[in-house]
Design a protein around this motif. Structure first.
Motif, PDB file in Angstrom:
ATOM      1  N   LYS A   7       0.881  -1.083  -0.020  1.00  0.00           N
ATOM      2  CA  LYS A   7       0.117   0.088   0.041  1.00  0.00           C
ATOM      3  C   LYS A   7       0.953   1.312   0.164  1.00  0.00           C
ATOM      4  CE  LYS A   7      -3.933  -2.403   2.340  1.00  0.00           C
ATOM      5  NZ  LYS A   7      -4.709  -2.306   3.389  1.00  0.00           N
ATOM      6  N   HIS A  62      -3.207   5.738  -0.730  1.00  0.00           N
ATOM      7  CA  HIS A  62      -3.655   6.959   0.345  1.00  0.00           C
ATOM      8  C   HIS A  62      -3.154   8.351  -0.114  1.00  0.00           C
ATOM      9  CE1 HIS A  62      -5.256   3.844   3.238  1.00  0.00           C
ATOM     10  NE2 HIS A  62      -4.481   3.170   2.525  1.00  0.00           N
ATOM     11  N   ASN A 102      -9.747   7.653   0.670  1.00  0.00           N
ATOM     12  CA  ASN A 102      -8.447   7.352   1.684  1.00  0.00           C
ATOM     13  C   ASN A 102      -7.819   8.704   1.940  1.00  0.00           C
ATOM     14  OD1 ASN A 102      -9.098   4.756   2.179  1.00  0.00           O
ATOM     15  ND2 ASN A 102      -7.806   3.933   0.210  1.00  0.00           N
ATOM     16  N   TYR A 122      -1.883   5.934  11.453  1.00  0.00           N
ATOM     17  CA  TYR A 122      -2.333   5.887  10.115  1.00  0.00           C
ATOM     18  C   TYR A 122      -1.778   4.941   9.444  1.00  0.00           C
ATOM     19  CZ  TYR A 122      -5.051   7.097   6.099  1.00  0.00           C
ATOM     20  OH  TYR A 122      -5.934   6.916   4.881  1.00  0.00           O
ATOM     21  N   ASN A 164      -3.156   1.103   8.350  1.00  0.00           N
ATOM     22  CA  ASN A 164      -3.636   0.784   7.166  1.00  0.00           C
ATOM     23  C   ASN A 164      -2.468   0.116   6.338  1.00  0.00           C
ATOM     24  OD1 ASN A 164      -6.076   2.519   6.469  1.00  0.00           O
ATOM     25  ND2 ASN A 164      -4.810   3.905   7.592  1.00  0.00           N
TER      26      ASN A 164
END
Length: 377
Positions: A3, A40, A60, A80, A84
Motif C-alpha cells: 500500500k 492513500h 483514503n 495511520y 493501514n
C-alpha cells in the motif's frame, strides 16, 4: 499487497503543473498496488476541496503537513500508516530530514521516495561540497531515492546538497500526446480567435509572468522583429490582473499591434496548432518545463534560453534553437532564422513531435516512475 501513501507538500487543488503530476502519481500508484483502495492521499489542507482525479467513492484521504513538528500529530500520522499497513511513502519535495521521518519508518515505511519538482541547492565544489556530503550522510531515516525532473536538477542534489549520486535518478516530465498534437483542423484557430490575417506567423509563450521567466526578453525581441516584418504576431499567455503591464510598457507602438497578452485559457492545445514556433526566454533558473513538451508535442519548434534543465528540452538545431539567456538580440536572430525557411521549420516540427511521442509521453513518465519505485519493493 503493498500500500502506498502519496504525500503532497501543497494543499489540494493547487493547480498549475501540480495538477498534471497528481494524475501521473495516481497512475503510478495503480501500477504499483493495483487498486485505488491501496492508495492513500495526504495533503496539508483540503480547504480548496477534495481532489477530483480519484474515482467516485474513493475516501483514503489524510490531512497532515510534512512540516508538522507537534509530537501528537506526528504520532497520529504514524498510527495511520501502521493501521493501514502502508509500506511505500512517495512524497513531493521531501528533503533529507523532517520531524515525521523517524515515526513513519517505525510505523512500517519500507520504501521512501522523494520526487523533486525544483532544484535542491545551488551547485557546490571543493571543501564546501565535502562538508555538504558529510552533512547529508548523517540522515538515515530520510528518502531512499530522490527523483528529479532533469539532469540539472539531479546535479543540484548530488553536486549541491551532497546526496549520494546513487540515491538520485531522473524521470522527465511526460505529456498527453493525444491532447497535445498537430491538427490541421485548428490551423487557423488562433488567427480567427484574435482576428489575425491567416498568413501571420504566430510565436507562442505560456507560463508565469515573473521577471525570471523572460517575458521582457520576448517583448524586446518583438520590438526588433516588427521593424522588419508585419506578418508576425506574438501570443503570450499566463498573465493575470495587471501582470502584463510592465512588459506592455517595453513595447514600441508598432510592436503593441503585434503582441497579444492572452491571460489564462483552457484551449492552449488548440492555439498551439495555429502557431509557427514556441519561445521560452527564462533569465533565471529554469528546468524541464511542462509547457516545453506540450508545445513540441503539438509540433512547435522551440526557441529556449540555454539554461540548466531548460536546455535539455530540445535538441539544438533539430527540434529548436538555444540562445543566450537575456539576449533579445540573439532571440530575434533565432526567430528570423526560423522565419527564413519554412522547410526547416517543418522539419523541426516533425522531429519535435516524434521525439516527444517516443520519449516524453505521459505513459513513458508513469512507466519510469513505476520502475524506479519498484526497485525498493
Amino acid at each position: 499487497m503493498s500500500k502506498i501513501l502519496i504525500l503532497y507538500h501543497c494543499e489540494s487543488n493547487t493547480g498549475y503543473a501540480i495538477g498534471s503530476l497528481e494524475r501521473i502519481f495516481w497512475r503510478m500508484g495503480l501500477n504499483l498496488v493495483n487498486s485505488p483502495n491501496n492508495i492513500h492521499l495526504c495533503y496539508p489542507s483540503f480547504t480548496k476541496g477534495i481532489p477530483t482525479y480519484p474515482p467516485g467513492g474513493y475516501n483514503n484521504y489524510l490531512e497532515f503537513s510534512d512540516k508538522e513538528a507537534d509530537a501528537v500529530r506526528i504520532a497520529e500520522f504514524a498510527k495511520y500508516i501502521k493501521d493501514n499497513d502502508i509500506s511505500i511513502l512517495f512524497g513531493f519535495d521531501q528533503p533529507l530530514s523532517l520531524p515525521y521521518y523517524k515515526a513513519a519508518r517505525a510505523a512500517g515505511i519500507k520504501a521512501f521516495i522523494s520526487y523533486w519538482g525544483a532544484p535542491m541547492s545551488s551547485l557546490n565544489s571543493g571543501v564546501k561540497l565535502i562538508l555538504k556530503k558529510l552533512d547529508a550522510s548523517r540522515y538515515r531515516q530520510g528518502p531512499d531515492l530522490y527523483i528529479f525532473e532533469s539532469i540539472a536538477m539531479q546535479k543540484s542534489g548530488y553536486l549541491g546538497r551532497g546526496i549520494s549520486k546513487r540515491k538520485t535518478a531522473v524521470c522527465y516530465l511526460g505529456v498527453d500526446v493525444g491532447k497535445y498534437r498537430p491538427d490541421s483542423n485548428d490551423r487557423f484557430y488562433a488567427h480567427d480567435l484574435y482576428n489575425l490575417p491567416r498568413d501571420n506567423k504566430l510565436f507562442f509563450y505560456s507560463g508565469h509572468f515573473e521577471e525570471r521567466k523572460g517575458v521582457r526578453v520576448i517583448a524586446e525581441a518583438a520590438n526588433i522583429i516588427v521593424e522588419q516584418r508585419s506578418d508576425v504576431t506574438f501570443l503570450l499567455f499566463g498573465n493575470k490582473d495587471d501582470e502584463a503591464s510592465p512588459y506592455e510598457a517595453v513595447l514600441t507602438e508598432k510592436a503593441k499591434k503585434q503582441v497579444i497578452f492572452g491571460g489564462y485559457r483552457d484551449d492552449l492545445e488548440r492555439i498551439h496548432r495555429s502557431c509557427f514556433a514556441g519561445i521560452i526566454a527564462s533569465v533565471g533558473w529554469d528546468s524541464f518545463t511542462m509547457s516545453s513538451i506540450e508545445m513540441q508535442a503539438s509540433g512547435l519548434p522551440l526557441i529556449v534560453s540555454d539554461l540548466q534543465g531548460l536546455s535539455e528540452t530540445i535538441i539544438d538545431g533539430k527540434s529548436g534553437f538555444l540562445f543566450q539567456p537575456g539576449s533579445s538580440e540573439q532571440l530575434s536572430l533565432k526567430i528570423q532564422g526560423l522565419l527564413s525557411s519554412n522547410s526547416q521549420r517543418d522539419t523541426m516540427s516533425s522531429y519535435a513531435r516524434e521525439r516527444i511521442v517516443e520519449a516524453f509521453s505521459d505513459k513513458a513518465q508513469v512507466s519510469k516512475l513505476t520502475s524506479l519505485v519498484n526497485q525498493f519493493l
